[in-house]
Design an enzyme around this catalytic site. Structure first.
Site, PDB file in Angstrom:
ATOM      1  N   GLU A  30       0.859  -1.176   0.000  1.00 34.98           N
ATOM      2  CA  GLU A  30       0.000   0.000   0.000  1.00 34.98           C
ATOM      3  C   GLU A  30       0.899   1.231   0.000  1.00 34.98           C
ATOM      4  O   GLU A  30       1.718   1.418   0.902  1.00 34.98           O
ATOM      5  CB  GLU A  30      -0.936   0.010   1.216  1.00 34.98           C
ATOM      6  CG  GLU A  30      -2.056  -1.008   1.073  1.00 34.98           C
ATOM      7  CD  GLU A  30      -3.134  -0.888   2.146  1.00 34.98           C
ATOM      8  OE1 GLU A  30      -4.144  -1.610   2.019  1.00 34.98           O
ATOM      9  OE2 GLU A  30      -2.976  -0.109   3.099  1.00 34.98           O
TER      10      GLU A  30
ATOM     11  N   ASP B   8      -5.820  10.002   9.779  1.00 34.66           N
ATOM     12  CA  ASP B   8      -4.511   9.513  10.210  1.00 34.66           C
ATOM     13  C   ASP B   8      -4.061  10.094  11.538  1.00 34.66           C
ATOM     14  O   ASP B   8      -4.330  11.248  11.849  1.00 34.66           O
ATOM     15  CB  ASP B   8      -3.467   9.832   9.131  1.00 34.66           C
ATOM     16  CG  ASP B   8      -3.621   8.923   7.930  1.00 34.66           C
ATOM     17  OD1 ASP B   8      -3.529   7.688   8.125  1.00 34.66           O
ATOM     18  OD2 ASP B   8      -3.861   9.423   6.827  1.00 34.66           O
TER      19      ASP B   8
ATOM     20  N   TYR C 299     -10.889  -3.845   3.815  1.00 37.14           N
ATOM     21  CA  TYR C 299      -9.890  -3.405   4.787  1.00 37.14           C
ATOM     22  C   TYR C 299     -10.632  -3.116   6.082  1.00 37.14           C
ATOM     23  O   TYR C 299     -11.358  -2.136   6.172  1.00 37.14           O
ATOM     24  CB  TYR C 299      -9.202  -2.146   4.248  1.00 37.14           C
ATOM     25  CG  TYR C 299      -8.058  -1.593   5.067  1.00 37.14           C
ATOM     26  CD1 TYR C 299      -8.178  -1.354   6.430  1.00 37.14           C
ATOM     27  CD2 TYR C 299      -6.844  -1.280   4.460  1.00 37.14           C
ATOM     28  CE1 TYR C 299      -7.129  -0.838   7.169  1.00 37.14           C
ATOM     29  CE2 TYR C 299      -5.789  -0.745   5.190  1.00 37.14           C
ATOM     30  CZ  TYR C 299      -5.939  -0.528   6.549  1.00 37.14           C
ATOM     31  OH  TYR C 299      -4.906   0.001   7.282  1.00 37.14           O
TER      32      TYR C 299
END
Lengths: 398, 268
Positions: B49, B60, B175
């Site tokens: 990735e 994040d 995911y």
């Protein structure tokens, strides 16, 4: 034309929508359901109305600025006095509403982002009153220039978190608030302060702020016997503007003007005029006009007023621009200061620097109009919080 | 057949789990990225990735935020990241590469241009953190037509209906974000992950990989027992960050050690 936007999934034409990480989808669904349920619930609306009347001090007056109008020699200027609300700006119309929703949803903790500090103060205020834990994210740079509001929030019991990332202003505070929300999603209600963010925020905040335009429309009819010719409001994210504009959208005779911050001048690149100088993109949960570079990275913005210092704008404004129902213009820092001083000296009203952008544009516009025409300006906040900024410019420190 | 599907088919046949390192493209330098991708493969990566840096990485944590800032300071843009993949493909035709990032750089480039450039360069999947299925119709269709997998996230609070919806539009793998929070957070609950993966599996036939909070070989091994793969991001980038004073080969050595230990833990 009918203005029944957004659609079911929060789209205003190509704008708006729900652009968030997956963890935020369930709380957004929960919020959307609650919003639809309670906005038509007589008990909820009665509680909201009572709070707006007895706690906020609504309705706010419309004031005919006769002396200033005479001085400008053209249109008659009327001011919607949101500066007289409890906490000094329009922001509390929305935080009262969202805090009532938080309570209905059983969330004991509220979070908010703030730029100028007005939304942070308005959130800390309702949190104090309702006994909710309150955390406010604020860019480290804004904390410096709005020290007074930071202290107010702390007095009210809120925790103010300085955000050191990125440009250390409002957009970074929003990023950090989103990170908090995704981490504490079970017990936390995110009170967004403007008509941006993922659906349902743009429509929900608009509906809470539309009380401004509903009142003003009736007040103008009562005072002048007709609708105003022109509406003027400043635009950062755009909540005070949409609050004024929305109830007038179907009145086609009423010209609608939103004023963005040109900062040091559009040509210098140091401004916050997303609608006038930006292009469509996706940030903070919605598609809208944004200030970004050629690669799609969000660029640093500038305005003398922290409340307008934001690289995006509410998606409904983006749509109103594209379809031509509203027109968007800009005013520089210097011009805004001109509006600030004019209203202070001629009418004895010290306006917020944000609102001063709307005043400054009206100063340019009014002389070109006739004496029997009217301009209604949203005086969205008072200038107490800006004393430091203005004094500093004049070389005075307290 | 897409390289991602091939990879998971082969892994399934050999009973192995996918090890998926994440690095931010252009961090700490432009020259570092392509060579490091090859090194990751040698250390046992099955899929890579590649993070596309963005100015406002809302999902994040601080580690990847700082990596993005370092990369942006090197003037990395989406075109450059796609070019890294093209360079990587000069000598590697097998290992799938997934671009992971935020939507605005793709919007800015334009969907059509992005998909065609990604296709030409040999990109195999695209994971856009702030594009849930509701808003993905246009881009996911274009990606599918180009045989690039449009990969989506699932979260601890995603219910079965949601899993089915995401699974319907998603390709490549799902995911699973192992915790409520941002990347690199530290409170991963293994029992909860195991329970949740069971629930997801009842509602999808796609491989399930787990990321956010996989810091060490032990965690990787535990997750490997229930999922089809693990993503290691912040832990790798922390190694890079703490080695910034070293030479690039030395930094690569650091991350090789960590990744190889995860590979070993995953295979045993």
């Amino acid at each position: 034309m009918k203005f029944d936007f957004p659609d079911q999934r929060g789209h205003f034409g190509p704008y708006g929508g729900i652009f968030v990480a997956e963890t935020l989808i369930p709380p957004i669904q929960e919020l959307t359901e609650a919003y639809h349920r309670y906005m038509t619930d007589p008990g909820f609306m009665a509680e909201l109305d009572a709070d707006l009347q007895h706690y906020v001090g609504r309705p706010s007056p419309v004031y005919h600025a006769e002396r200033w109008s005479r001085e400008l020699g053209g249109a008659q200027i009327f001011l919607k006095r949101e500066d007289l609300n409890h906490t000094g700006a329009h922001k509390i119309n929305n935080t009262i509403g969202q805090a009532l929703l938080a309570k209905r949803l059983g969330k004991p903790r509220v979070i908010a982002e703030t730029g100028a500090g007005q939304h942070g103060v308005a959130t800390a205020t309702v949190a104090a009153r309702m006994g909710l834990e309150c955390v406010v994210y604020m860019g480290a740079k804004d904390i410096q220039r709005q020290a007074l509001n930071v202290y107010r929030m702390k007095l009210l019991g809120a925790t103010v978190v300085a955000v050191e990332a990125g440009s250390m202003t409002l957009k970074d505070a929003l990023n950090e608030a989103l990170r908090d929300w995704v981490t504490n999603v079970d017990n936390t209600f995110y009170i967004i302060g403007t008509v941006a963010g993922p659906h349902p925020y743009p429509v929900m905040v608009r509906d809470f702020q539309a009380v401004i335009g509903r009142e003003a429309r009736q007040q103008m009819l009562d005072m002048t016997g007709q609708l105003p010719d022109v509406l003027v409001a400043c635009i950062g994210g755009g909540s005070n503007a949409i609050g004024l504009f929305h109830p007038f959208l179907e009145d086609s005779s009423v010209k609608i003007l939103g004023v963005e911050a040109a900062g040091e001048g559009i040509e210098t690149g140091r401004h916050s005029a997303a609608l006038c100088a930006g292009k469509p993109g996706v940030l903070h949960g919605n598609r809208t006009y944004l200030l970004s570079d050629d690669d799609g990275e969000i660029i640093e913005t500038h305005s003398i007023s922290a409340g307008l210092d934001y690289p995006g704008v509410g998606p409904e404004h983006a749509w109103l621009k594209d379809i031509g129902r509203a027109e968007y213009v800009t005013v520089t820092d210097e011009e805004a200061l001109g509006g600030f001083h004019a209203l202070t000296r001629l009418e004895g009203i010290i306006p917020a620097l944000e609102s001063s952008h709307a005043l400054a544009y009206a100063m340019k516009l009014a002389p070109k109009m006739s004496r029997d025409q009217t301009i209604l300006i949203n005086l969205s906040g008072r200038g107490d919080k800006d004393m430091h900024t203005v004094a500093n410019l004049e070389g005075i420190s307290f | 057949m897409n390289r991602i599907d091939q990879t998971f088919t082969q892994l399934g046949e050999s009973g192995r789990k996918a090890l998926i390192p994440f690095i931010t493209a252009g961090d700490p330098t432009l020259a570092f990225t392509v060579e490091t991708m090859h090194v990751l493969v040698e250390a046992g990566a099955d899929v890579i990735e590649l993070g596309v840096p963005f100015s406002d990485p809302m999902a994040d944590g601080p580690v990847i935020q700082r990596a993005s800032e370092r990369a942006l300071a090197n003037k990395v843009n989406l075109r450059q990241v796609i070019d890294f993949v093209r360079q990587f493909r000069n000598t590697n035709q097998q290992t799938p590469v997934v671009l992971m990032g935020y939507l605005n750089p793709i919007e800015c480039m334009g969907y059509e241009q992005f998909v065609s450039a990604a296709k030409d360069a040999g990109v195999d999947g695209v994971l856009t953190v702030d594009m849930p299925p509701e808003e993905a119709e246009d881009l996911s269709k274009r990606l599918q037509d180009a045989d690039i997998a449009c990969i989506f996230l699932l979260a601890p609070n995603s219910n079965s209906e949601r899993v089915r919806k995401v699974s319907e539009i998603g390709r490549g793998y799902l995911y699973y974000v192992s915790l409520k929070g941002v990347t690199g957070a530290s409170h991963l609950d293994l029992e909860e992950v195991e329970r949740k993966i069971g629930q997801i599996r009842e509602n999808t036939s796609l491989p399930i990989v787990v990321g956010f909070g996989v810091k060490d070989p032990e965690t990787a091994a535990s997750i490997g027992r229930v999922a089809d793969g693990v993503v290691v991001g912040s832990a790798l980038i922390s190694r890079i960050e703490s080695s910034l004073e070293l030479t690039e080969p030395e930094i690569r050595q650091q991350i090789t050690v960590l990744l190889a230990s995860m590979r070993e833990a995953l295979d045993n």
